[in-house]
Design a protein around this motif. Structure first.
Motif, PDB file in Angstrom:
ATOM      1  N   PRO A  34     -26.853 -29.886   1.549  1.00  0.00           N
ATOM      2  CA  PRO A  34     -27.014 -31.257   0.425  1.00  0.00           C
ATOM      3  C   PRO A  34     -28.260 -32.350   0.937  1.00  0.00           C
ATOM      4  O   PRO A  34     -28.227 -31.722   2.506  1.00  0.00           O
ATOM      5  N   THR A  35     -28.420 -33.290   0.701  1.00  0.00           N
ATOM      6  CA  THR A  35     -28.611 -34.516   1.736  1.00  0.00           C
ATOM      7  C   THR A  35     -27.977 -36.104   1.753  1.00  0.00           C
ATOM      8  O   THR A  35     -27.814 -36.652   2.967  1.00  0.00           O
ATOM      9  N   SER A  36     -26.788 -35.697   1.065  1.00  0.00           N
ATOM     10  CA  SER A  36     -25.510 -36.401   2.273  1.00  0.00           C
ATOM     11  C   SER A  36     -23.924 -35.724   2.189  1.00  0.00           C
ATOM     12  O   SER A  36     -23.971 -34.926   1.635  1.00  0.00           O
ATOM     13  N   PHE A  37     -23.669 -36.110   2.667  1.00  0.00           N
ATOM     14  CA  PHE A  37     -21.801 -35.935   3.302  1.00  0.00           C
ATOM     15  C   PHE A  37     -20.793 -36.996   2.647  1.00  0.00           C
ATOM     16  O   PHE A  37     -20.861 -38.287   3.282  1.00  0.00           O
ATOM     17  N   ASP A  38     -19.890 -36.428   2.531  1.00  0.00           N
ATOM     18  CA  ASP A  38     -18.555 -36.644   2.639  1.00  0.00           C
ATOM     19  C   ASP A  38     -18.158 -37.314   3.633  1.00  0.00           C
ATOM     20  O   ASP A  38     -17.075 -38.038   3.921  1.00  0.00           O
ATOM     21  N   SER A  39     -17.772 -36.039   4.594  1.00  0.00           N
ATOM     22  CA  SER A  39     -17.335 -36.527   6.461  1.00  0.00           C
ATOM     23  C   SER A  39     -18.252 -36.254   6.981  1.00  0.00           C
ATOM     24  O   SER A  39     -19.174 -35.005   6.534  1.00  0.00           O
ATOM     25  N   VAL A  40     -18.411 -36.384   8.657  1.00  0.00           N
ATOM     26  CA  VAL A  40     -18.510 -35.205   9.556  1.00  0.00           C
ATOM     27  C   VAL A  40     -18.551 -33.735   9.312  1.00  0.00           C
ATOM     28  O   VAL A  40     -19.557 -32.956  10.125  1.00  0.00           O
ATOM     29  N   ALA A  41     -16.877 -33.838   9.148  1.00  0.00           N
ATOM     30  CA  ALA A  41     -17.179 -32.143   9.240  1.00  0.00           C
ATOM     31  C   ALA A  41     -18.347 -30.889   7.787  1.00  0.00           C
ATOM     32  O   ALA A  41     -18.057 -30.246   8.248  1.00  0.00           O
ATOM     33  N   ASP A  42     -18.585 -32.032   7.036  1.00  0.00           N
ATOM     34  CA  ASP A  42     -19.161 -31.231   5.907  1.00  0.00           C
ATOM     35  C   ASP A  42     -20.572 -31.003   6.632  1.00  0.00           C
ATOM     36  O   ASP A  42     -21.502 -30.488   5.834  1.00  0.00           O
ATOM     37  N   LEU A  43     -21.118 -31.476   7.260  1.00  0.00           N
ATOM     38  CA  LEU A  43     -22.154 -31.695   8.091  1.00  0.00           C
ATOM     39  C   LEU A  43     -22.902 -30.423   8.686  1.00  0.00           C
ATOM     40  O   LEU A  43     -22.368 -29.706   8.800  1.00  0.00           O
ATOM     41  N   PRO A  44     -24.015 -29.978   8.269  1.00  0.00           N
ATOM     42  CA  PRO A  44     -24.471 -28.755   8.124  1.00  0.00           C
ATOM     43  C   PRO A  44     -24.773 -27.817   9.917  1.00  0.00           C
ATOM     44  O   PRO A  44     -25.146 -29.178  10.184  1.00  0.00           O
ATOM     45  N   TRP A  45     -24.607 -27.304  10.059  1.00  0.00           N
ATOM     46  CA  TRP A  45     -24.655 -26.960  11.767  1.00  0.00           C
ATOM     47  C   TRP A  45     -25.529 -25.151  11.947  1.00  0.00           C
ATOM     48  O   TRP A  45     -25.576 -24.612  11.507  1.00  0.00           O
ATOM     49  N   LEU A  46     -26.323 -25.626  12.935  1.00  0.00           N
ATOM     50  CA  LEU A  46     -26.891 -24.947  13.236  1.00  0.00           C
ATOM     51  C   LEU A  46     -25.544 -23.558  14.593  1.00  0.00           C
ATOM     52  O   LEU A  46     -25.340 -24.462  15.521  1.00  0.00           O
ATOM     53  N   PRO A  47     -25.793 -22.839  14.440  1.00  0.00           N
ATOM     54  CA  PRO A  47     -25.509 -21.988  15.606  1.00  0.00           C
ATOM     55  C   PRO A  47     -26.669 -22.399  16.838  1.00  0.00           C
ATOM     56  O   PRO A  47     -27.177 -21.814  17.019  1.00  0.00           O
ATOM     57  N   VAL A  48     -25.678 -22.270  18.330  1.00  0.00           N
ATOM     58  CA  VAL A  48     -26.144 -22.953  19.503  1.00  0.00           C
ATOM     59  C   VAL A  48     -27.416 -21.586  20.045  1.00  0.00           C
ATOM     60  O   VAL A  48     -28.451 -21.504  19.981  1.00  0.00           O
ATOM     61  N   ARG A  49     -27.132 -20.074  19.459  1.00  0.00           N
ATOM     62  CA  ARG A  49     -28.082 -19.390  20.013  1.00  0.00           C
ATOM     63  C   ARG A  49     -28.995 -19.155  19.149  1.00  0.00           C
ATOM     64  O   ARG A  49     -30.522 -19.108  20.018  1.00  0.00           O
ATOM     65  N   MET A  50     -29.208 -20.653  17.948  1.00  0.00           N
ATOM     66  CA  MET A  50     -30.556 -20.125  17.466  1.00  0.00           C
ATOM     67  C   MET A  50     -31.494 -20.273  18.273  1.00  0.00           C
ATOM     68  O   MET A  50     -32.961 -20.081  18.457  1.00  0.00           O
ATOM     69  N   PHE A  51     -31.437 -21.959  19.351  1.00  0.00           N
ATOM     70  CA  PHE A  51     -32.684 -22.226  19.828  1.00  0.00           C
ATOM     71  C   PHE A  51     -32.845 -21.601  21.496  1.00  0.00           C
ATOM     72  O   PHE A  51     -33.999 -21.317  21.746  1.00  0.00           O
ATOM     73  N   LYS A  52     -32.286 -19.729  21.145  1.00  0.00           N
ATOM     74  CA  LYS A  52     -32.492 -18.707  22.447  1.00  0.00           C
ATOM     75  C   LYS A  52     -33.536 -17.502  21.504  1.00  0.00           C
ATOM     76  O   LYS A  52     -34.605 -16.759  21.866  1.00  0.00           O
ATOM     77  N   THR A  53     -33.804 -18.317  20.390  1.00  0.00           N
ATOM     78  CA  THR A  53     -34.353 -17.005  19.011  1.00  0.00           C
ATOM     79  C   THR A  53     -35.454 -17.795  18.119  1.00  0.00           C
ATOM     80  O   THR A  53     -36.454 -17.238  17.754  1.00  0.00           O
ATOM     81  N   HIS A  54     -35.413 -19.055  18.415  1.00  0.00           N
ATOM     82  CA  HIS A  54     -36.534 -20.216  17.420  1.00  0.00           C
ATOM     83  C   HIS A  54     -37.021 -21.272  18.420  1.00  0.00           C
ATOM     84  O   HIS A  54     -36.224 -21.799  19.049  1.00  0.00           O
ATOM     85  N   ASP A  55     -38.288 -21.723  17.953  1.00  0.00           N
ATOM     86  CA  ASP A  55     -38.585 -22.866  18.533  1.00  0.00           C
ATOM     87  C   ASP A  55     -38.092 -23.986  17.132  1.00  0.00           C
ATOM     88  O   ASP A  55     -38.541 -23.940  16.488  1.00  0.00           O
ATOM     89  N   LEU A  56     -37.293 -24.817  18.264  1.00  0.00           N
ATOM     90  CA  LEU A  56     -36.809 -25.114  16.794  1.00  0.00           C
ATOM     91  C   LEU A  56     -37.324 -27.041  17.842  1.00  0.00           C
ATOM     92  O   LEU A  56     -36.680 -27.419  18.587  1.00  0.00           O
ATOM     93  N   LYS A  57     -37.824 -27.896  17.252  1.00  0.00           N
ATOM     94  CA  LYS A  57     -38.507 -28.891  17.855  1.00  0.00           C
ATOM     95  C   LYS A  57     -38.862 -30.025  16.510  1.00  0.00           C
ATOM     96  O   LYS A  57     -39.348 -30.218  15.631  1.00  0.00           O
TER      97      LYS A  57
END
Length: 348
Positions: free
Chosen positions: A43-66
């Motif tokens: 979604p674009t709005s969230f009820d709590s910090v725990a609801d925010l979407p996370w990325l696996p830290v490993r994605m920065f090894k396999t994708h150029d994310l900037k």
């Protein structure tokens, strides 16, 4: 002004607003990130910090994310990845490269004070030679060097302890407060063991250290034993471990004066997640560590699921407000990467 000031409820209110805006910022500017979140139905709005979407830290090894155009890339940081997944690549523009060390400084001032102290670096100067593309270890050393003066490196160009240099540093600066920095295993092997052997007095030192504990645990040295032995054999009692990663450069979770718990600065937080359901774990129940920070604006690294296990011990009941937690180790079969583990030198 302290960055360890906000109680948890106030912190979460502030963070939710900032991180919601930051998530929208990255979705607009980083197409791969937007595709990932869209595929998840985020979604674009969230009820709590725990609801925010996370990325696996490993994605920065396999994708150029900037979230910045190529012509605004000022610096590229690389992690110390050692497996086929490769190394993380973290893209900073000039603004990010300025903000992140400033916030790191604000965090460390809590234990260092506002004055630059003479600094003993438990590393070799060669680690910081390439000023544009750093390893995780080099970035850590160079970043910490900003908080000291009259730097002396405890290892020579052959990665061996330079006992003469250490003794000379202590002769000049050991009678007043001084700063020591290094990665945990290196601090043990190349400072503690040398100081014990040569009866060196480190009692006026303030040690800031970080890195994987695996090599120390293998020789039955945990955090409590690390602190006890330094105090007993060298007089060093002001010791602050920290937890951080290059994928959230500038954000560190700092050990309080009492030891054995890490704390979140006001612009950051941690969530411990159940590895089966991904729901937030209650206090006292271990799980996978998610790290949260408002600092990453040049890349979508503001909400990251790590490959580490941890546990929250309490909330608003320790040295500083907010959550206090410990890192318990790596996830099973997670890539064994750590700043100190990239060092292959040995004591002669």
């Amino acid at each position: 002004m302290s960055v360890f000031a906000r109680p948890q409820a106030e912190r979460e209110t502030e963070l939710l607003a900032s991180l919601t805006e930051l998530t929208a910022h990255h979705r607009e500017r980083c197409a791969p990130y937007d595709r990932i979140l869209s595929s998840l139905g985020a979604p674009t709005s969230f009820d709590s910090v725990a609801d925010l979407p996370w990325l696996p830290v490993r994605m920065f090894k396999t994708h150029d994310l900037k979230s910045i155009p190529d012509d605004e890339v000022f610096k590229v940081l690389t992690s110390s990845g050692t497996t086929g997944a490769g190394a993380s690549r973290i893209y900073l523009d000039k603004e990010a490269a300025a903000v992140q060390p400033r916030q790191l400084g604000a965090t460390l001032r809590e234990v260092l004070g506002g004055k630059r102290l003479p600094m003993l670096m438990v590393d070799t100067v060669s680690i910081i030679k390439d000023r544009r593309s750093f390893s995780a270890r080099g970035a850590g050393v160079l970043g910490m060097a900003n908080f000291g003066r009259s730097h002396v490196y405890a290892l020579d160009e052959h990665d061996q302890p330079d006992v003469a240099a250490i003794k000379d540093f202590l002769a000049r600066h050991g009678s007043e407060p001084f700063l020591i920095f290094g990665f945990t295993f290196m601090v043990w092997q190349y400072l503690y063991e040398v100081a014990r052997e040569h009866s060196l007095d480190l009692s006026n030192g303030i040690l800031v250290h970080s890195g994987g504990w695996k090599k120390l645990i293998d020789i039955a040295v945990d955090n409590a034993e690390f602190r006890r032995r330094f105090a007993a054999d060298t007089g060093l009692t002001k010791i602050h471990n920290y937890y951080g990663m290059i994928e959230q450069i500038g954000t560190v979770f700092l050990e309080g004066p009492s030891g054995n718990s890490l704390y979140c600065p006001d612009f950051a937080d941690v969530i411990i997640r159940d590895p089966d359901t991904w729901e937030e774990q209650p206090v006292g129940k271990p799980g996978v560590i998610e790290v949260i920070s408002t600092l990453p604006r040049s890349y979508p690294g503001h909400v990251l699921l790590t490959e580490d296990l941890g546990v929250v011990h309490g909330i608003d009941d320790g040295d500083w407000p907010g959550k206090r937690f410990s890192v318990l180790g790596r996830l099973p079969r997670a890539e064994a990467r750590g700043c100190s583990d990239t060092f292959s030198g040995a004591v002669a």
